[in-house]
Design a protein around this motif. Structure first.
Motif, PDB file in Angstrom:
ATOM      1  N   GLU A  14      -6.377   2.022  -0.540  1.00 25.74           N
ATOM      2  CA  GLU A  14      -7.629   2.364   0.129  1.00 25.74           C
ATOM      3  C   GLU A  14      -8.489   1.162   0.523  1.00 25.74           C
ATOM      4  OE1 GLU A  14      -8.301   5.440   1.039  1.00 25.74           O
ATOM      5  OE2 GLU A  14      -6.452   6.137   0.078  1.00 25.74           O
ATOM      6  N   VAL A  15      -8.401   0.080  -0.209  1.00 27.45           N
ATOM      7  CA  VAL A  15      -9.282  -1.066   0.041  1.00 27.45           C
ATOM      8  C   VAL A  15      -8.539  -2.117   0.870  1.00 27.45           C
ATOM      9  CG1 VAL A  15     -10.768  -2.827  -0.995  1.00 27.45           C
ATOM     10  CG2 VAL A  15     -10.493  -0.592  -2.123  1.00 27.45           C
ATOM     11  N   CYS A  16      -7.548  -2.730   0.301  1.00 28.50           N
ATOM     12  CA  CYS A  16      -6.695  -3.704   1.002  1.00 28.50           C
ATOM     13  C   CYS A  16      -5.311  -3.080   1.150  1.00 28.50           C
ATOM     14  CB  CYS A  16      -6.647  -5.021   0.236  1.00 28.50           C
ATOM     15  SG  CYS A  16      -8.215  -5.906   0.227  1.00 28.50           S
ATOM     16  N   SER A  17      -5.233  -2.087   2.003  1.00 25.45           N
ATOM     17  CA  SER A  17      -4.014  -1.303   2.187  1.00 25.45           C
ATOM     18  C   SER A  17      -3.003  -2.033   3.072  1.00 25.45           C
ATOM     19  CB  SER A  17      -4.362   0.030   2.836  1.00 25.45           C
ATOM     20  OG  SER A  17      -4.819  -0.184   4.166  1.00 25.45           O
ATOM     21  N   HIS A  18      -1.824  -1.466   3.135  1.00 25.88           N
ATOM     22  CA  HIS A  18      -0.788  -1.993   4.032  1.00 25.88           C
ATOM     23  C   HIS A  18      -1.302  -2.005   5.473  1.00 25.88           C
ATOM     24  CE1 HIS A  18       3.088  -2.735   5.865  1.00 25.88           C
ATOM     25  NE2 HIS A  18       2.902  -1.666   6.609  1.00 25.88           N
ATOM     26  N   GLU A  19      -1.950  -0.937   5.887  1.00 23.19           N
ATOM     27  CA  GLU A  19      -2.469  -0.837   7.256  1.00 23.19           C
ATOM     28  C   GLU A  19      -3.537  -1.898   7.513  1.00 23.19           C
ATOM     29  OE1 GLU A  19      -2.152   1.762   5.130  1.00 23.19           O
ATOM     30  OE2 GLU A  19      -0.377   2.636   6.070  1.00 23.19           O
ATOM     31  N   ALA A  33     -11.357  -9.588   8.489  1.00 18.68           N
ATOM     32  CA  ALA A  33     -10.712  -8.561   7.657  1.00 18.68           C
ATOM     33  C   ALA A  33     -11.476  -8.356   6.357  1.00 18.68           C
ATOM     34  CB  ALA A  33      -9.274  -8.966   7.361  1.00 18.68           C
ATOM     35  N   GLU A  34     -11.858  -9.459   5.738  1.00 19.76           N
ATOM     36  CA  GLU A  34     -12.620  -9.357   4.493  1.00 19.76           C
ATOM     37  C   GLU A  34     -13.960  -8.677   4.728  1.00 19.76           C
ATOM     38  OE1 GLU A  34     -12.683 -13.449   3.270  1.00 19.76           O
ATOM     39  OE2 GLU A  34     -10.848 -13.230   2.070  1.00 19.76           O
ATOM     40  N   ALA A  35     -14.643  -9.039   5.802  1.00 19.45           N
ATOM     41  CA  ALA A  35     -15.941  -8.431   6.107  1.00 19.45           C
ATOM     42  C   ALA A  35     -15.795  -6.925   6.320  1.00 19.45           C
ATOM     43  CB  ALA A  35     -16.558  -9.094   7.342  1.00 19.45           C
ATOM     44  N   GLU A  36     -14.752  -6.527   7.013  1.00 20.08           N
ATOM     45  CA  GLU A  36     -14.516  -5.100   7.259  1.00 20.08           C
ATOM     46  C   GLU A  36     -14.288  -4.362   5.942  1.00 20.08           C
ATOM     47  OE1 GLU A  36     -12.400  -1.490   7.552  1.00 20.08           O
ATOM     48  OE2 GLU A  36     -11.407  -3.328   6.864  1.00 20.08           O
ATOM     49  N   ALA A  37     -13.461  -4.911   5.076  1.00 20.84           N
ATOM     50  CA  ALA A  37     -13.164  -4.254   3.794  1.00 20.84           C
ATOM     51  C   ALA A  37     -14.395  -4.247   2.880  1.00 20.84           C
ATOM     52  CB  ALA A  37     -11.983  -4.943   3.115  1.00 20.84           C
ATOM     53  N   ILE A  38     -15.133  -5.332   2.886  1.00 18.94           N
ATOM     54  CA  ILE A  38     -16.344  -5.407   2.047  1.00 18.94           C
ATOM     55  C   ILE A  38     -17.382  -4.399   2.535  1.00 18.94           C
ATOM     56  CG2 ILE A  38     -18.310  -6.887   1.419  1.00 18.94           C
ATOM     57  CD1 ILE A  38     -16.181  -9.241   1.427  1.00 18.94           C
ATOM     58  N   ALA A  39     -17.484  -4.189   3.837  1.00 17.83           N
ATOM     59  CA  ALA A  39     -18.419  -3.196   4.364  1.00 17.83           C
ATOM     60  C   ALA A  39     -18.063  -1.797   3.860  1.00 17.83           C
ATOM     61  CB  ALA A  39     -18.427  -3.226   5.892  1.00 17.83           C
ATOM     62  N   HIS A  41     -16.271  -1.231   1.003  1.00 16.78           N
ATOM     63  CA  HIS A  41     -16.257  -1.242  -0.471  1.00 16.78           C
ATOM     64  C   HIS A  41     -17.019  -2.465  -0.995  1.00 16.78           C
ATOM     65  CE1 HIS A  41     -13.262   1.963  -0.668  1.00 16.78           C
ATOM     66  NE2 HIS A  41     -12.681   1.366   0.352  1.00 16.78           N
ATOM     67  N   PRO A  42     -18.341  -2.484  -0.832  1.00 16.45           N
ATOM     68  CA  PRO A  42     -19.116  -3.661  -1.241  1.00 16.45           C
ATOM     69  C   PRO A  42     -18.994  -3.973  -2.732  1.00 16.45           C
ATOM     70  CG  PRO A  42     -20.574  -1.860  -0.588  1.00 16.45           C
ATOM     71  CD  PRO A  42     -19.180  -1.441  -0.257  1.00 16.45           C
ATOM     72  N   ASP A  43     -18.723  -2.981  -3.527  1.00 18.48           N
ATOM     73  CA  ASP A  43     -18.582  -3.191  -4.973  1.00 18.48           C
ATOM     74  C   ASP A  43     -17.285  -3.913  -5.329  1.00 18.48           C
ATOM     75  OD1 ASP A  43     -17.361  -0.776  -3.979  1.00 18.48           O
ATOM     76  OD2 ASP A  43     -16.955  -0.205  -6.060  1.00 18.48           O
TER      77      ASP A  43
END
Length: 180
Positions: A14-19, A33-39, A41-43
């Motif tokens: 769900e967070v850093c998935s294959h997709e 990519a990191e910014a997108e995932a952090i947005a 899941h900021p926790d």
């Protein structure tokens, strides 16, 4: 880094998935990519940033028998090129860690060209870049859908399952390589 199996499964699905990771293979820069995932899941910011920082831990070693097949083909005078789904910067790091990745005549890295397997465009880009006639070339990949993509682009294809089975498939084509 995430000892709890359920938490690790959630993170990788769900967070850093294959997709999500595939978009870096398509050329998306890691900071984006990191910014997108952090947005989303900021926790989990520390874990998300650790994914890129520690990616090399997910590929801790080479598979010696597979490398032996590739090097055996090259030593036998077979023209070997590589076509990989890989982020540009991490592929360059992998080449430094695994020098055999610099031995083939060349490589098309999906992160460099903005296309990924199994999309037709990357096979066409690779063939054109290296002057390859797909009908006379053999594409080998460990993902069946990538082999099917290559076949749809006119290549011959072998689905890699093990070095031993690949060596047998190559022998059937008249290319004997030792893997021991």
């Amino acid at each position: 880094m995430i000892p709890d199996e359920a938490e690790r499964r959630f993170f990788l699905s769900e967070v850093c998935s294959h997709e999500w990771n595939l978009e870096q293979d398509r050329g998306r820069p890691w900071p984006e990519a990191e910014a997108e995932a952090i947005a989303r899941h900021p926790d989990r910011e520390d874990q998300i940033r650790a994914f890129r920082r520690n990616w090399h831990l997910m590929v801790p070693h080479a598979y010696d028998k597979s490398v032996a097949v590739m090097l055996g083909l090259i030593e036998a005078g077979v023209d070997v090129t590589m076509l990989t789904n890989f982020a540009s910067d991490t592929f360059r790091e992998a080449q430094e860690r695994f020098p055999f990745l610099k031995v083939p005549r060349g490589v098309t890295v999906s992160g460099d060209v903005g296309e990924i397997k199994p999309d037709r465009a990357i096979y066409d880009i690779h063939a054109e870049s290296f002057g390859i006639d797909p009908a006379r070339a053999l594409f080998i990949d460990d993902t069946a859908k990538n082999v099917e993509g290559a076949r749809a682009a006119g290549w011959q294809g072998v689905h890699f399952v093990s070095p031993e089975r690949l060596a047998r498939a190559l022998a059937d084509l008249g290319l004997d390589v030792a893997i021991d």
